[in-house]
Each structure stands twice: as structure tokens, then as C-alpha cells.
Design a protein around this motif. Structure first.
Motif, PDB file in Angstrom:
ATOM      1  N   ARG A  11       0.858  -1.179   0.000  1.00  0.00           N
ATOM      2  CA  ARG A  11       0.000   0.000   0.000  1.00  0.00           C
ATOM      3  C   ARG A  11       0.897   1.232   0.000  1.00  0.00           C
ATOM      4  NH1 ARG A  11      -5.481   1.449   1.675  1.00  0.00           N
ATOM      5  NH2 ARG A  11      -5.921  -0.781   1.689  1.00  0.00           N
ATOM      6  N   LYS A  12       0.712   2.078  -1.009  1.00  0.00           N
ATOM      7  CA  LYS A  12       1.484   3.321  -1.129  1.00  0.00           C
ATOM      8  C   LYS A  12       0.506   4.483  -1.259  1.00  0.00           C
ATOM      9  CE  LYS A  12       5.333   1.068  -1.206  1.00  0.00           C
ATOM     10  NZ  LYS A  12       6.232   1.083  -0.068  1.00  0.00           N
ATOM     11  N   VAL A  13       0.734   5.526  -0.480  1.00  0.00           N
ATOM     12  CA  VAL A  13      -0.144   6.692  -0.476  1.00  0.00           C
ATOM     13  C   VAL A  13       0.697   7.940  -0.710  1.00  0.00           C
ATOM     14  CG1 VAL A  13      -1.814   8.036   0.862  1.00  0.00           C
ATOM     15  CG2 VAL A  13      -1.664   5.553   1.191  1.00  0.00           C
ATOM     16  N   VAL A  14       0.185   8.827  -1.554  1.00  0.00           N
ATOM     17  CA  VAL A  14       0.849  10.094  -1.809  1.00  0.00           C
ATOM     18  C   VAL A  14      -0.221  11.166  -2.034  1.00  0.00           C
ATOM     19  CG1 VAL A  14       1.046   9.744  -4.328  1.00  0.00           C
ATOM     20  CG2 VAL A  14       2.696  11.204  -3.165  1.00  0.00           C
ATOM     21  N   VAL A  15       0.064  12.389  -1.579  1.00  0.00           N
ATOM     22  CA  VAL A  15      -0.808  13.527  -1.865  1.00  0.00           C
ATOM     23  C   VAL A  15      -0.182  14.274  -3.034  1.00  0.00           C
ATOM     24  CG1 VAL A  15      -1.763  15.699  -1.028  1.00  0.00           C
ATOM     25  CG2 VAL A  15      -1.701  13.693   0.477  1.00  0.00           C
ATOM     26  N   ALA A  84      -5.110  -1.984  -7.342  1.00  0.00           N
ATOM     27  CA  ALA A  84      -6.181  -0.988  -7.274  1.00  0.00           C
ATOM     28  C   ALA A  84      -5.569   0.390  -7.094  1.00  0.00           C
ATOM     29  CB  ALA A  84      -7.126  -1.298  -6.115  1.00  0.00           C
ATOM     30  N   PHE A  85      -6.178   1.370  -7.743  1.00  0.00           N
ATOM     31  CA  PHE A  85      -5.818   2.768  -7.597  1.00  0.00           C
ATOM     32  C   PHE A  85      -7.022   3.473  -6.989  1.00  0.00           C
ATOM     33  CE2 PHE A  85      -3.426   2.224 -11.893  1.00  0.00           C
ATOM     34  CZ  PHE A  85      -2.359   1.602 -11.261  1.00  0.00           C
ATOM     35  N   GLU A  86      -6.834   4.110  -5.837  1.00  0.00           N
ATOM     36  CA  GLU A  86      -7.908   4.864  -5.197  1.00  0.00           C
ATOM     37  C   GLU A  86      -7.542   6.345  -5.183  1.00  0.00           C
ATOM     38  OE1 GLU A  86      -8.338   3.221  -1.250  1.00  0.00           O
ATOM     39  OE2 GLU A  86      -9.492   1.521  -2.000  1.00  0.00           O
ATOM     40  N   LEU A  87      -8.500   7.191  -5.536  1.00  0.00           N
ATOM     41  CA  LEU A  87      -8.286   8.631  -5.554  1.00  0.00           C
ATOM     42  C   LEU A  87      -9.292   9.297  -4.626  1.00  0.00           C
ATOM     43  CD1 LEU A  87      -7.219   7.505  -8.350  1.00  0.00           C
ATOM     44  CD2 LEU A  87      -7.576   9.796  -9.203  1.00  0.00           C
ATOM     45  N   LYS A  88      -8.809  10.270  -3.877  1.00  0.00           N
ATOM     46  CA  LYS A  88      -9.667  11.024  -2.968  1.00  0.00           C
ATOM     47  C   LYS A  88      -9.392  12.502  -3.185  1.00  0.00           C
ATOM     48  CE  LYS A  88     -10.602  11.671   1.933  1.00  0.00           C
ATOM     49  NZ  LYS A  88     -10.159  11.316   3.292  1.00  0.00           N
ATOM     50  N   GLU A  89     -10.452  13.242  -3.511  1.00  0.00           N
ATOM     51  CA  GLU A  89     -10.318  14.676  -3.746  1.00  0.00           C
ATOM     52  C   GLU A  89     -10.089  15.399  -2.419  1.00  0.00           C
ATOM     53  OE1 GLU A  89     -12.484  17.936  -6.565  1.00  0.00           O
ATOM     54  OE2 GLU A  89     -13.717  16.353  -5.700  1.00  0.00           O
ATOM     55  N   LEU A  90      -9.078  16.246  -2.391  1.00  0.00           N
ATOM     56  CA  LEU A  90      -8.762  17.050  -1.211  1.00  0.00           C
ATOM     57  C   LEU A  90      -8.971  18.522  -1.540  1.00  0.00           C
ATOM     58  CD1 LEU A  90      -5.423  15.260  -0.182  1.00  0.00           C
ATOM     59  CD2 LEU A  90      -7.737  14.784   0.664  1.00  0.00           C
ATOM     60  N   GLU A  91      -8.831  19.366  -0.533  1.00  0.00           N
ATOM     61  CA  GLU A  91      -8.957  20.814  -0.751  1.00  0.00           C
ATOM     62  C   GLU A  91      -7.796  21.330  -1.585  1.00  0.00           C
ATOM     63  OE1 GLU A  91      -9.210  22.654   3.075  1.00  0.00           O
ATOM     64  OE2 GLU A  91     -11.247  21.940   3.418  1.00  0.00           O
ATOM     65  N   THR A  95      -5.010  15.847  -4.600  1.00  0.00           N
ATOM     66  CA  THR A  95      -5.615  14.519  -4.659  1.00  0.00           C
ATOM     67  C   THR A  95      -4.761  13.540  -3.877  1.00  0.00           C
ATOM     68  OG1 THR A  95      -6.447  15.008  -6.886  1.00  0.00           O
ATOM     69  CG2 THR A  95      -6.420  12.688  -6.213  1.00  0.00           C
ATOM     70  N   GLU A  96      -5.414  12.759  -3.039  1.00  0.00           N
ATOM     71  CA  GLU A  96      -4.721  11.661  -2.362  1.00  0.00           C
ATOM     72  C   GLU A  96      -4.832  10.424  -3.252  1.00  0.00           C
ATOM     73  OE1 GLU A  96      -4.928  10.593   2.079  1.00  0.00           O
ATOM     74  OE2 GLU A  96      -6.264   9.151   1.079  1.00  0.00           O
ATOM     75  N   PHE A  97      -3.698   9.847  -3.582  1.00  0.00           N
ATOM     76  CA  PHE A  97      -3.644   8.657  -4.433  1.00  0.00           C
ATOM     77  C   PHE A  97      -3.138   7.488  -3.592  1.00  0.00           C
ATOM     78  CE2 PHE A  97      -1.063   5.741  -6.982  1.00  0.00           C
ATOM     79  CZ  PHE A  97      -1.981   5.339  -7.937  1.00  0.00           C
ATOM     80  N   THR A  98      -3.860   6.376  -3.634  1.00  0.00           N
ATOM     81  CA  THR A  98      -3.449   5.166  -2.934  1.00  0.00           C
ATOM     82  C   THR A  98      -3.352   4.020  -3.933  1.00  0.00           C
ATOM     83  OG1 THR A  98      -4.594   5.889  -0.928  1.00  0.00           O
ATOM     84  CG2 THR A  98      -3.991   3.548  -1.057  1.00  0.00           C
ATOM     85  N   LEU A  99      -2.219   3.341  -3.903  1.00  0.00           N
ATOM     86  CA  LEU A  99      -2.020   2.133  -4.701  1.00  0.00           C
ATOM     87  C   LEU A  99      -2.075   0.944  -3.745  1.00  0.00           C
ATOM     88  CD1 LEU A  99       0.364   1.219  -7.462  1.00  0.00           C
ATOM     89  CD2 LEU A  99       0.659   0.028  -5.302  1.00  0.00           C
ATOM     90  N   ILE A 100      -2.848  -0.079  -4.116  1.00  0.00           N
ATOM     91  CA  ILE A 100      -2.950  -1.300  -3.312  1.00  0.00           C
ATOM     92  C   ILE A 100      -2.638  -2.482  -4.224  1.00  0.00           C
ATOM     93  CG2 ILE A 100      -4.436  -2.734  -1.858  1.00  0.00           C
ATOM     94  CD1 ILE A 100      -6.212  -0.026  -1.721  1.00  0.00           C
ATOM     95  N   HIS A 101      -1.569  -3.196  -3.901  1.00  0.00           N
ATOM     96  CA  HIS A 101      -1.143  -4.367  -4.685  1.00  0.00           C
ATOM     97  C   HIS A 101      -1.300  -5.586  -3.779  1.00  0.00           C
ATOM     98  CE1 HIS A 101       2.156  -6.101  -7.557  1.00  0.00           C
ATOM     99  NE2 HIS A 101       1.188  -6.973  -7.331  1.00  0.00           N
ATOM    100  N   SER A 102      -2.293  -6.412  -4.067  1.00  0.00           N
ATOM    101  CA  SER A 102      -2.616  -7.560  -3.221  1.00  0.00           C
ATOM    102  C   SER A 102      -2.475  -8.866  -4.004  1.00  0.00           C
ATOM    103  CB  SER A 102      -4.033  -7.417  -2.658  1.00  0.00           C
ATOM    104  OG  SER A 102      -4.967  -7.312  -3.713  1.00  0.00           O
ATOM    105  N   GLY A 103      -2.680  -9.969  -3.298  1.00  0.00           N
ATOM    106  CA  GLY A 103      -2.625 -11.286  -3.928  1.00  0.00           C
ATOM    107  C   GLY A 103      -1.338 -12.044  -3.633  1.00  0.00           C
ATOM    108  N   VAL A 131       5.250   5.480  -7.247  1.00  0.00           N
ATOM    109  CA  VAL A 131       4.144   6.265  -6.687  1.00  0.00           C
ATOM    110  C   VAL A 131       4.620   7.597  -6.117  1.00  0.00           C
ATOM    111  CG1 VAL A 131       2.399   6.296  -4.843  1.00  0.00           C
ATOM    112  CG2 VAL A 131       2.674   4.261  -6.276  1.00  0.00           C
ATOM    113  N   LYS A 132       5.799   7.627  -5.537  1.00  0.00           N
ATOM    114  CA  LYS A 132       6.234   8.848  -4.856  1.00  0.00           C
ATOM    115  C   LYS A 132       7.166   9.722  -5.688  1.00  0.00           C
ATOM    116  CE  LYS A 132       4.933   7.146  -0.463  1.00  0.00           C
ATOM    117  NZ  LYS A 132       5.314   6.683   0.843  1.00  0.00           N
ATOM    118  N   LYS A 133       7.595   9.212  -6.858  1.00  0.00           N
ATOM    119  CA  LYS A 133       8.462  10.016  -7.712  1.00  0.00           C
ATOM    120  C   LYS A 133       7.896  10.130  -9.136  1.00  0.00           C
ATOM    121  CE  LYS A 133      13.331  10.570  -8.996  1.00  0.00           C
ATOM    122  NZ  LYS A 133      13.293  10.747 -10.406  1.00  0.00           N
TER     123      LYS A 133
END
Length: 141
Positions: A11-15, A84-91, A95-103, A131-133
Motif C-alpha cells: 500500500r502506497k499513499v501520496v498527496v 487498485a488505484f484509489e483517488l480522494k479529492e482534497l482541498e 488529490t490523495e492517491f493510494t495504490l494497493i497491490h494484493s494477492g 508512486v512517490k516520484k
């Protein structure tokens, strides 16, 4: 018979300093994905099969299994993984971006004969850089 021994998902998260629409275009179009990650023939159609062109590792078959613009997309990658790529709108147009690599399964090997546990560590490090660069360099232009 071996039982499934799940390893933790990656799981990687970046704003990102970019509006959600711009980030969505980067992660949900063939052109966008190719700019920050990997060449592909992705089509944003639920159930669509596509290929990631992984260079020396050959081509990886994928299938789009989740598609909820502009918040989430997910796909099966090769025979074992889900991404999975999850996006969350921020002020302030961030955008907060989360990558989830499972399995990940400690008792499985990749098709190249390498244990999931070894490849998971390699991928974890790779995703950190991507994700971070790579993604911020592309969407924050």
C-alpha cells in the motif's frame, strides 16, 4: 498440500498537487499509465482485458475488474495479483492517491520461479519510487 499463507498487501499513499480529474486521466487511460508506469493497451471498460508490456519480463495479461470514475479502478494482473488505484479529492486542488497491490501468497512462486515473498519485497521498493516520484513528476507538471 500447502495452505495459502497471505503476505501483506503493498500500500502506497501520496498527496499530489493536482486536481482529481488530472490524476484520474493519468491512472485511467493508456496514455497516462504509459507516462508514469508502463506501456500498455489499457481501455477503461469494465471487464476489458488488456496487456502491460513489461519489457524483459514479457507481457502481463490483465483484466479491469473495478471501475468507479474518478475514485477507483482495479484490475487483476497476471494469475495471482490485484492492483487498485484509489483517488480522494482534497482541498486546494490536491488529490490523495493510494495504490494497493494484493494477492501475495508465501507458498506461491511467480511464473519465473521466484517466490512471492521475494518478488513482493522487490515490488514494494519499486512501487515506492513509482508512486512517490514518477507519478508526481507526471501529474504535477
Amino acid at each position: 498440500m500447502k495452505t495459502k499463507e497471505e503476505l501483506p498487501e503493498i500500500r502506497k499513499v501520496v498527496v499530489l498537487n493536482a486536481p482529481i480529474e488530472k490524476v484520474w486521466d493519468a491512472v485511467a487511460t493508456s496514455e497516462g499509465i504509459a507516462k508514469w508506469w508502463m506501456p500498455n493497451d489499457f481501455k477503461p471498460i469494465l471487464g476489458q482485458e488488456f496487456t502491460l508490456y513489461t519489457g524483459e519480463y514479457g507481457n502481463s495479461p490483465c483484466k479491469l475488474t473495478e471501475f468507479d470514475p474518478p475514485n477507483r479502478l482495479g484490475f487483476d494482473w497476471d494469475k495471482d495479483w490485484h492492483l487498485a488505484f484509489e483517488l480522494k479529492e482534497l482541498e486546494d486542488e490536491k488529490t490523495e492517491f493510494t495504490l494497493i497491490h494484493s494477492g501475495w501468497d508465501a507458498n506461491k512462486d511467480t511464473e519465473f520461479g521466484q517466490p512471492h515473498s521475494v518478488i513482493r519485497e522487490i515490488m514494494d521498493s519499486g512501487w515506492e519510487k513509482i508512486v512517490k516520484k514518477s507519478l508526481p513528476e507526471y501529474v504535477e507538471l
